[in-house]
Enzyme design. Structure first.
Site, PDB file in Angstrom:
ATOM      1  N   ARG A   1     -15.098   9.587 -41.005  1.00  0.00           N
ATOM      2  CA  ARG A   1     -14.334   9.382 -39.772  1.00  0.00           C
ATOM      3  C   ARG A   1     -14.624  10.460 -38.735  1.00  0.00           C
ATOM      4  O   ARG A   1     -13.770  10.783 -37.908  1.00  0.00           O
ATOM      5  CB  ARG A   1     -12.834   9.301 -40.074  1.00  0.00           C
ATOM      6  CG  ARG A   1     -12.451   8.345 -41.196  1.00  0.00           C
ATOM      7  CD  ARG A   1     -12.774   6.905 -40.892  1.00  0.00           C
ATOM      8  NE  ARG A   1     -12.109   6.430 -39.712  1.00  0.00           N
ATOM      9  CZ  ARG A   1     -10.879   5.928 -39.692  1.00  0.00           C
ATOM     10  NH1 ARG A   1     -10.222   5.823 -40.794  1.00  0.00           N
ATOM     11  NH2 ARG A   1     -10.359   5.503 -38.576  1.00  0.00           N
TER      12      ARG A   1
ATOM     13  N   ARG B   1     -11.152  10.156 -33.283  1.00  0.00           N
ATOM     14  CA  ARG B   1      -9.985  10.853 -33.826  1.00  0.00           C
ATOM     15  C   ARG B   1      -9.712  12.223 -33.201  1.00  0.00           C
ATOM     16  O   ARG B   1      -8.829  12.372 -32.420  1.00  0.00           O
ATOM     17  CB  ARG B   1     -10.108  11.008 -35.339  1.00  0.00           C
ATOM     18  CG  ARG B   1      -9.826   9.701 -36.073  1.00  0.00           C
ATOM     19  CD  ARG B   1      -9.566   9.951 -37.507  1.00  0.00           C
ATOM     20  NE  ARG B   1      -8.720   8.894 -38.089  1.00  0.00           N
ATOM     21  CZ  ARG B   1      -8.303   8.879 -39.326  1.00  0.00           C
ATOM     22  NH1 ARG B   1      -8.628   9.847 -40.138  1.00  0.00           N
ATOM     23  NH2 ARG B   1      -7.537   7.916 -39.768  1.00  0.00           N
TER      24      ARG B   1
ATOM     25  N   ARG C   1     -10.986   7.163 -25.245  1.00  0.00           N
ATOM     26  CA  ARG C   1      -9.886   6.375 -25.801  1.00  0.00           C
ATOM     27  C   ARG C   1      -8.834   6.079 -24.735  1.00  0.00           C
ATOM     28  O   ARG C   1      -8.209   5.020 -24.759  1.00  0.00           O
ATOM     29  CB  ARG C   1      -9.246   7.122 -26.967  1.00  0.00           C
ATOM     30  CG  ARG C   1      -8.323   6.242 -27.770  1.00  0.00           C
ATOM     31  CD  ARG C   1      -7.746   6.950 -28.949  1.00  0.00           C
ATOM     32  NE  ARG C   1      -6.884   8.041 -28.521  1.00  0.00           N
ATOM     33  CZ  ARG C   1      -6.294   8.897 -29.340  1.00  0.00           C
ATOM     34  NH1 ARG C   1      -6.517   8.816 -30.636  1.00  0.00           N
ATOM     35  NH2 ARG C   1      -5.521   9.834 -28.880  1.00  0.00           N
TER      36      ARG C   1
ATOM     37  N   ASP D   1     -15.278  -0.343 -36.900  1.00  0.00           N
ATOM     38  CA  ASP D   1     -14.151  -0.307 -37.827  1.00  0.00           C
ATOM     39  C   ASP D   1     -14.391  -1.336 -38.919  1.00  0.00           C
ATOM     40  O   ASP D   1     -15.074  -2.344 -38.692  1.00  0.00           O
ATOM     41  CB  ASP D   1     -12.829  -0.604 -37.114  1.00  0.00           C
ATOM     42  CG  ASP D   1     -11.649  -0.168 -37.970  1.00  0.00           C
ATOM     43  OD1 ASP D   1     -11.278   1.007 -37.904  1.00  0.00           O
ATOM     44  OD2 ASP D   1     -11.121  -1.010 -38.734  1.00  0.00           O
TER      45      ASP D   1
ATOM     46  N   TYR E   1      -5.656  -5.606 -45.977  1.00  0.00           N
ATOM     47  CA  TYR E   1      -5.206  -5.777 -44.591  1.00  0.00           C
ATOM     48  C   TYR E   1      -5.033  -7.249 -44.226  1.00  0.00           C
ATOM     49  O   TYR E   1      -4.113  -7.622 -43.492  1.00  0.00           O
ATOM     50  CB  TYR E   1      -6.210  -5.122 -43.625  1.00  0.00           C
ATOM     51  CG  TYR E   1      -6.155  -3.606 -43.689  1.00  0.00           C
ATOM     52  CD1 TYR E   1      -5.151  -2.896 -43.031  1.00  0.00           C
ATOM     53  CD2 TYR E   1      -7.087  -2.886 -44.421  1.00  0.00           C
ATOM     54  CE1 TYR E   1      -5.088  -1.510 -43.102  1.00  0.00           C
ATOM     55  CE2 TYR E   1      -7.035  -1.507 -44.497  1.00  0.00           C
ATOM     56  CZ  TYR E   1      -6.031  -0.824 -43.833  1.00  0.00           C
ATOM     57  OH  TYR E   1      -5.957   0.538 -43.909  1.00  0.00           O
TER      58      TYR E   1
END
Ligand code: CP3
Length: 341
Positions: free
Chosen positions: A25, A29, A38, A74, A151
């Site tokens: 990751r 972030r 973002r 993702d 998910y």
């Protein structure tokens, strides 16, 4: 020819001048340069615009100096391509408003033509390879079928994924149909990533550790095995099944070049379980990057010593946390790069 192929040589089991390093990751972030993007673009807009995905992918190579880039995308783009709606809620996480609960739900989704539905990923990979200009390898990835099922059935993140488990235990036939559809999509998707230029692949089974060893074999590993078998002869493949240390031997037998481990197992134990034919990747506790820098430096050296020379890619035991300071991430990477046996 790659200028820095340390990770590829380590995955082949060759002795290298030092241990290579990247961070799960690492794209996004915690990087201020990412936060700027973002704030300007939505999550899937960032994933679907090759120029943005490319910029975010290369940021940690330039800013932190890691030995590999990992595609910015993702794992949930696969359920999206299969026809499920996926939203990413800022500070909440993924939300799938119409999850799979019944046979009728399963009939709503399909194994898609990846060259149509996921072409934007392949375009991003081509652009990233061009912009990286052979500085470091590019890691492509996908979620493991079990983690994606979590998910797709639960509809959101969870600590236990109890609804996903209930679906598998109460309706095993449906569960296996779904797992096979995800597997077939993932194989086509990863083959597309290889064709576009990915040098290494990683399969993320973030929730593998929620299953008993027997259920892990039935609900997860038998599908991962199909995926690894269909790509491993083209590019080295790493399986990261968080918490599934009990199955390191079985994962090694899939022919994967690398196995990711988390911080709840020692490198010595992992090596004992996994045998000598596979490269181990990990296993620094991501929360330890919140320690003062001298503590990080000391603990990274202890980790490297515990793994020993060769057959190790330094990494975190799970994704980097959003509140890690860039200097601390850099201290992690630089300590590995300066260490010699
Ligand atoms: O290095 C990288 O970060 C590459 C890109 C990447 C993302 N997600 C971007 C992302 C990768 C490899 C992933 C994998 C992923 N996504 C996993 C497996 C790895 C793991 O951490 O266990 C899982 C379980 C997901 C699902 C997911 N996506 C969650 C739970 C969330 C919300 C929480 C969070 O911040 O991770 C996401 C959103 C997401 N995916 C973000 C990023 C950078 C954060 C959203 C944002 O910054 O806008």
């Amino acid at each position: 020819m790659l200028q820095n192929d340390l990770i590829l040589r380590t995955l082949r089991g060759e002795q290298t001048e030092r241990t290579p390093v990247w961070m799960m990751r690492q794209a996004g972030r915690y990087l201020p340069e990412y936060i700027v993007l973002r704030n300007k673009y939505g999550f899937f807009e960032r994933c679907q615009t090759p120029e943005l995905a490319c910029e975010i992918t290369i940021q940690p190579v330039d800013i932190v100096g890691v030995d590999a880039a990992i595609l910015f995308s993702d794992i949930l783009v696969v359920p999206q391509a299969m026809g499920l709606e996926v939203q990413l809620k800022e500070n909440v996480g993924p939300l799938l408003p119409d999850p799979i609960k019944t046979a009728a739900d399963l009939a709503r989704i399909r194994v898609p033509e990846v060259d149509e539905t996921l072409a934007y990923v392949f375009d991003a990979i081509k652009l990233i390879k061009q912009e990286l200009n052979d500085r470091v390898p590019l890691i492509g990835f996908a979620g493991a079928p079990w983690t994606l099922l979590c998910y797709m059935v639960q509809g959101k993140g969870s600590k236990t994924f109890d609804e996903a488990k209930a679906f598998c235990y109460a309706q095993p036939e449906l569960a296996h149909q779904l797992l096979q559809m995800i597997t077939d999509t993932t194989i086509a998707y990863l083959k597309g990533q290889i064709k576009a230029g990915a040098d290494v692949l990683q399969v993320f089974d973030s929730w593998g550790g929620l299953l008993s060893p027997a259920d892990f074999e039935v609900l997860s590993l038998q599908y991962i095995r199909q995926i690894v078998a269909s790509v491993k002869d083209e590019v080295p493949t790493i399986i990261f099944a968080k918490g599934a240390w009990h199955s390191l031997e079985a994962m090694s037998a899939t022919g994967a070049a690398g196995l990711g481990i988390d911080w709840c197992i020692t490198p010595q134990m992992a090596r004992q379980f996994a045998g000598n034919q596979v490269t181990l990747q990990g296993n620094f506790d991501p929360a330890k990057l919140l320690s003062p820098i001298p503590v990080i430096e000391k603990e990274v050296k202890e980790m490297l010593t515990a793994f020993g020379p060769g057959r190790h890619i330094a990494n975190l035991g799970h994704g980097i946390l959003p509140n890690v300071l860039v200097d601390h991430a850099r201290a992690f990477v630089n300590t590995v790069k300066e260490f010699r046996f």
